[in-house]
Write an enzyme that holds these catalytic residues in place. Structure first.
Site, PDB file in Angstrom:
ATOM      1  N   ASP A   1     -11.743 -55.301  66.212  1.00  0.00           N
ATOM      2  CA  ASP A   1     -11.846 -56.900  65.299  1.00  0.00           C
ATOM      3  C   ASP A   1     -10.938 -57.885  65.139  1.00  0.00           C
ATOM      4  OD1 ASP A   1     -14.305 -55.770  65.260  1.00  0.00           O
ATOM      5  OD2 ASP A   1     -14.235 -54.832  63.308  1.00  0.00           O
TER       6      ASP A   1
ATOM      7  N   TYR B   1     -11.485 -48.370  54.997  1.00  0.00           N
ATOM      8  CA  TYR B   1      -9.798 -47.927  53.982  1.00  0.00           C
ATOM      9  C   TYR B   1     -10.520 -47.177  52.808  1.00  0.00           C
ATOM     10  CZ  TYR B   1      -8.058 -51.253  56.327  1.00  0.00           C
ATOM     11  OH  TYR B   1      -7.664 -52.416  58.226  1.00  0.00           O
TER      12      TYR B   1
END
Length: 376
Positions: free
Chosen positions: A238, A123
């Protein structure tokens, strides 16, 4: 019971429960009580990736051209996801490791938490690319009222478990006075807090990311913010593993196969777990309302997203033995599966980052017959 980082008492780890047995001493992987966690570790390691591998340079141009309400949708989702993975990057280790008593689960939790730190770094990689001053975005996370509403529901279960675990290790069972406060510590109550914490984490992995995921993929369907979508796709891959891990933990506990007392606790907590999931779903609907307060985007709006939240909530609750709260039974945005299932898309490797690439999965054997067609 005092915690030790290396117990010198010899034991048979195959006879230990997942939690509240003798602390793990030798981290050995030649045998497993529950091989599912070993498989998850191997799969997660094969998925290893770094955000810097994905080119997000085009996203800056795309972001500047977005209308203001779509900029709000995009950046708000990144803030929320940063919060979630900031919590998940540290909390599983702090809360669960002092209670775990089998090596494969211990290593799975550490592997899981490490991968969450990669998500947090991702991010930053995305935000640093699209705005001149990332601090403006990050500083708003801890003051944004809409994000704070969700943070409390996520962190409270972790915090309560960590606090009681500390008392249990330091003081043992019984009634104690700590800083003028009366604290009652019991193993059964600690087990209950563990079960509720795992269910809360399961809800986080199962529901709380998917509104943000859907928005990122909807931008990419329009060929916008594609670098971001490629990273989010890797993150979603994930998270599906992490969800599988918490589902297996919960199902082993509630079946009584690992600890008979946990089956009783699971039954006692059933309504609270149901309410926990429904509350998480409602918070995600409220989040969708906040995202689309100034307008919708092509291919996605608040109503469709709320239906999707109901759809995945039903699936996730069924997976851990809870009743279904919503009527929605079909996927209102089936195109999202193209992004969530990496095998669904074929791409030319020279054109894009290949999200289905796995590390350490190559057959390195070469036979002389393989070279028979070569001419010098």
């Amino acid at each position: 019971m005092a915690y030790t980082t290396f117990s010198q008492t010899k034991n048979d780890q195959l006879k230990e429960p997942m939690f509240f047995g003798q602390p793990v001493n030798v981290a050995r992987y030649d045998q497993q009580k529950y091989d599912i966690f070993e498989k998850l570790i191997e799969k997660q390691l094969s998925f290893f990736w770094r955000p810097e591998e994905v080119d997000v340079s085009r996203d800056r141009i795309d972001y500047q051209a977005l209308p203001e309400h779509e900029k709000h949708i995009f950046i708000s989702n990144l803030k929320y996801q940063t919060l979630l993975d900031s919590i998940q990057g540290r909390s599983p280790n702090v809360a669960l490791l002092p209670l775990i008593s089998i090596p494969e689960l211990e290593t799975w939790v550490e592997t899981w938490a490490f991968s969450e730190t990669i998500h947090s770094r991702s991010y930053t990689h995305i935000i640093r690319n699209i705005v001149n001053d990332p601090s403006v975005v990050f500083d708003d996370i801890v003051t944004n009222e809409q994000i704070q509403k969700r943070a409390e529901g996520i962190s409270s279960y972790y915090d309560e478990l960590i606090e009681m675990t500390s008392y249990w290790h330091l003081l043992g069972e019984g009634t104690h006075t700590v800083n003028g406060k009366t604290v009652t510590v019991s193993l059964r109550e600690l087990k209950k807090k563990l079960y509720l914490c795992l269910m809360s984490v399961n809800a986080l992995e199962a529901i709380r990311f998917y509104v943000s995921f859907a928005c990122s993929f909807a931008f990419a369907e329009r060929e916008l913010m594609e670098g971001n979508a490629k990273i989010i796709r890797l993150i979603a891959r994930d998270e599906a593993l992490h969800l599988t891990g918490t589902q297996h933990m919960l199902n082993l506990l509630r079946s009584g196969a690992d600890d008979p007392e946990m089956a009783e606790i699971a039954e006692e907590c059933k309504q609270e777990c149901y309410d926990l999931f429904v509350q998480a779903a409602q918070q995600e609907k409220d989040w969708a309302d906040y995202l689309f307060r100034d307008g919708s985007m092509i291919g996605l709006n608040k109503d469709i997203l709320c239906q999707y939240v109901e759809y995945i909530t039903n699936i996730r609750m069924q997976a851990v033995g809870l009743d279904l709260p919503f009527q929605t039974r079909s996927n209102p945005i089936p195109w999202i599966n193209t992004w969530l299932v990496s095998d669904n898309v074929q791409v030319a490797p020279q054109e894009v980052e290949v999200s289905s690439y796995l590390v350490g999965q190559i057959d390195s054997e070469v036979d002389t017959d393989d070279l028979s067609n070569f001419q010098l």
